[in-house]
Design a protein around this motif. Sequence first.
Motif, PDB file in Angstrom:
ATOM      1  N   GLN A  78       0.806  -1.225   0.000  1.00 42.23           N
ATOM      2  CA  GLN A  78       0.000   0.000   0.000  1.00 42.23           C
ATOM      3  C   GLN A  78       0.839   1.276   0.000  1.00 42.23           C
ATOM      4  OE1 GLN A  78      -3.351  -0.079  -0.352  1.00 42.23           O
ATOM      5  NE2 GLN A  78      -2.776  -2.197  -0.738  1.00 42.23           N
ATOM      6  N   GLN A  81      -0.143   4.304  -2.115  1.00 39.03           N
ATOM      7  CA  GLN A  81      -1.305   5.053  -1.667  1.00 39.03           C
ATOM      8  C   GLN A  81      -0.940   6.061  -0.580  1.00 39.03           C
ATOM      9  OE1 GLN A  81      -4.360   2.524  -0.144  1.00 39.03           O
ATOM     10  NE2 GLN A  81      -5.631   4.241   0.510  1.00 39.03           N
ATOM     11  N   SER A  84       1.198   9.015  -2.017  1.00 36.38           N
ATOM     12  CA  SER A  84       0.486   9.974  -2.865  1.00 36.38           C
ATOM     13  C   SER A  84      -0.545  10.758  -2.058  1.00 36.38           C
ATOM     14  CB  SER A  84      -0.149   9.278  -4.067  1.00 36.38           C
ATOM     15  OG  SER A  84      -1.341   8.637  -3.697  1.00 36.38           O
ATOM     16  N   LEU A  85      -1.226  10.107  -1.131  1.00 38.06           N
ATOM     17  CA  LEU A  85      -2.230  10.841  -0.344  1.00 38.06           C
ATOM     18  C   LEU A  85      -1.610  11.946   0.497  1.00 38.06           C
ATOM     19  CD1 LEU A  85      -4.958   8.428   1.039  1.00 38.06           C
ATOM     20  CD2 LEU A  85      -5.191  10.389  -0.495  1.00 38.06           C
ATOM     21  N   TYR A 176       2.597  -0.146  -7.684  1.00 38.88           N
ATOM     22  CA  TYR A 176       2.840   1.153  -7.076  1.00 38.88           C
ATOM     23  C   TYR A 176       1.985   2.231  -7.725  1.00 38.88           C
ATOM     24  CZ  TYR A 176       5.185   5.325  -5.356  1.00 38.88           C
ATOM     25  OH  TYR A 176       5.441   6.536  -4.775  1.00 38.88           O
ATOM     26  N   SER A 178      -0.636   2.046  -9.670  1.00 41.47           N
ATOM     27  CA  SER A 178      -2.091   1.936  -9.624  1.00 41.47           C
ATOM     28  C   SER A 178      -2.624   2.285  -8.238  1.00 41.47           C
ATOM     29  CB  SER A 178      -2.545   0.545 -10.076  1.00 41.47           C
ATOM     30  OG  SER A 178      -2.135  -0.400  -9.123  1.00 41.47           O
ATOM     31  N   THR A 179      -1.912   1.851  -7.157  1.00 41.62           N
ATOM     32  CA  THR A 179      -2.388   2.250  -5.825  1.00 41.62           C
ATOM     33  C   THR A 179      -2.235   3.751  -5.632  1.00 41.62           C
ATOM     34  OG1 THR A 179      -0.234   1.597  -4.960  1.00 41.62           O
ATOM     35  CG2 THR A 179      -2.059   0.086  -4.571  1.00 41.62           C
ATOM     36  N   ALA A 180      -1.117   4.309  -6.131  1.00 37.44           N
ATOM     37  CA  ALA A 180      -0.886   5.743  -5.968  1.00 37.44           C
ATOM     38  C   ALA A 180      -1.971   6.544  -6.671  1.00 37.44           C
ATOM     39  CB  ALA A 180       0.486   6.133  -6.519  1.00 37.44           C
ATOM     40  N   TRP A 181      -2.340   6.129  -7.843  1.00 34.84           N
ATOM     41  CA  TRP A 181      -3.283   6.865  -8.669  1.00 34.84           C
ATOM     42  C   TRP A 181      -4.708   6.693  -8.179  1.00 34.84           C
ATOM     43  CZ3 TRP A 181      -3.359  10.816 -11.486  1.00 34.84           C
ATOM     44  CH2 TRP A 181      -4.409  11.042 -12.401  1.00 34.84           C
ATOM     45  N   ARG A 182      -5.093   5.433  -7.892  1.00 32.14           N
ATOM     46  CA  ARG A 182      -6.494   5.145  -7.568  1.00 32.14           C
ATOM     47  C   ARG A 182      -6.917   5.743  -6.237  1.00 32.14           C
ATOM     48  NH1 ARG A 182      -7.260   0.014  -6.625  1.00 32.14           N
ATOM     49  NH2 ARG A 182      -5.448  -0.768  -7.737  1.00 32.14           N
ATOM     50  N   SER A 183      -5.950   5.896  -5.324  1.00 34.02           N
ATOM     51  CA  SER A 183      -6.324   6.379  -3.989  1.00 34.02           C
ATOM     52  C   SER A 183      -6.726   7.855  -3.999  1.00 34.02           C
ATOM     53  CB  SER A 183      -5.155   6.184  -3.032  1.00 34.02           C
ATOM     54  OG  SER A 183      -4.035   6.883  -3.536  1.00 34.02           O
TER      55      SER A 183
END
Lengths: 250, 279
Positions: A78, A81, A84-85, A176, A178-183
Amino acid sequence: MFDFLKAPVQRFQDFVVLGGRAAVNVFRGPHYTDDTFLQMDIIGVGSLPVCVMTGFFTGAVMAQQMSRALATYGATGQIGQIVSLTLVRELGPVLTALMIAGRNGSGIASELGSMKVTEQIDAMRALGTDPIQKLVVPRLLATAVVLPLLTIIADFMGILGGFVIALTLGITPDQYWSTAWRSLEFNDVGQGLLKPFAFAIVISLVGCYYGMSTTGGTQGVGRATTQAVVVSSIWIIVITFFIGRIFVNL
Amino acid sequence: MSNGPEQSDTVVVQFDQVTVRFDGDTALDRVSFAMRAGETRVLLGAAGSGKTVLLKTAMGLQAADSGRVLLFGRDITRMAERELFELRSRVGILFQEGGLFDSLTVEENVAYPLRNQKTRQAQSESETEESVREALRFVELEHTLQQFPSELSGGMRRRVGIARAVVTEPGLVLYDSPTAGLDPITANTIMALIVKERDTRNAAALMATHRYQDGQLMANFRYNPHSGELQRVSVNGDGREGSTTRFMVMREGKLVFEGTQPELEASGDPYLSKFVLKR
Ligand SMILES: Nc1ncnc2c1ncn2[C@@H]1O[C@H](COP(=O)(O)OP(=O)(O)OP(=O)(O)O)[C@@H](O)[C@H]1O
Ligand SMILES: [Mg+2]
């Protein structure tokens, strides 16, 4: 009895008056477009390396520290995520703004301060130009345009920094990114862009205010510069808290 | 629009009980005087006595806390900045700290009022250049057009300041300590220029200084256009031109003396005689 409050209240009032007059002048001619672009160049292009470096290493450091905590829960995957958040919501805007306050807020205060003590500001008024229009408005506009852009770059560099660390932890690029972007939700991006806009107004107006109210020669210029950086840094931290509260309640 | 000298009986600047305060410190304390067109005034006073504040108040760069300031007959005490620009364009000022824009060349500095004062009738670029050249020729600095103020000596910067103050041919010129910080020879050159400018255009001049010699020069010398030099005015000769110069002395924000040079020299007041001593 409240005499000790008089000076700060007076200063705040003067600051609000300056802000109000600047705001009015944004919508009223004459516009010094050349000065605005010059300031954008100084603030934007000039600060690019600083923002790239700050952003990249902040992301890297965060990924490095978080990975240990996440490993305890077996959730190292994770990491994208988390990086990026926190970057988009908080650290990107705040750290970029603090850098710009140190680099350009101080620059604005010392430039206008030197102009004040050598009577160049009086000379402008004597010779037909409004210093608010000629000096304050271009700096306000330039910072308001450039700071959000710098923040986006810093955010991106931070996520990239986190990515480099993630690779060393054996996370796949796919996972990496996809979790960074989708969150990221609209709410996060919204406050991530509203904050730098608010910070830009604070940095430029505080710099201009302390610069234009400089007294006491060269020594005064030094004092004005320090005060501009300290005051705008404090306001950045306070404002980020309140904007954060508003978005939490949304 | 012509900014030439006004009728000689009109009042160009008038102060009625003007007070200016800075966070409790009184910089001007109930100052009153009236200055006529074409008149020369010398404003003496110790450091910090309020000379600069008085000059800035006269053109509305500093707001009065109480009292009334009239410039060319208009009350500027509560006037908005935008309105003030029109009146200010009829005043020239040499700042104590120079006030030259260090990001602009000498030429751009001198042309600044011509290009930026909106009430001024639009001049063509070549006319502006000609006026600038003429003003710089007047102060003998024609060769510095493309230089920046930081590349000039202190005395040269002062001369550029004079050129910028008079390029618009204002009816009133304010000089703030034009000789401060200069060696005696350069100071005399500057004073000669100021006298010359006064006598070629007959504009009103208000000069703040702490050097009594400067005031003496203003009061007793005239520029002779034929010889191109300064000439002592004969005291008992024709119209006594020297007597049009009036002296004002400030002390801690108060105007403590106003009168002619003989009156000033006859005064027994210890503060006043401090200025008169060096004869
Ligand atoms: N912007 C300002 N803020 C606070 N105080 C000021 C300001 N300008 C002037 N003063 C104060 O007003 C008083 C008069 O100052 P002013 O500059 O007029 O003196 P001066 O007669 O021109 O002196 P000098 O011969 O040194 O130029 C001083 O006590 C000064 O400290
Ligand atoms: Mg002074």
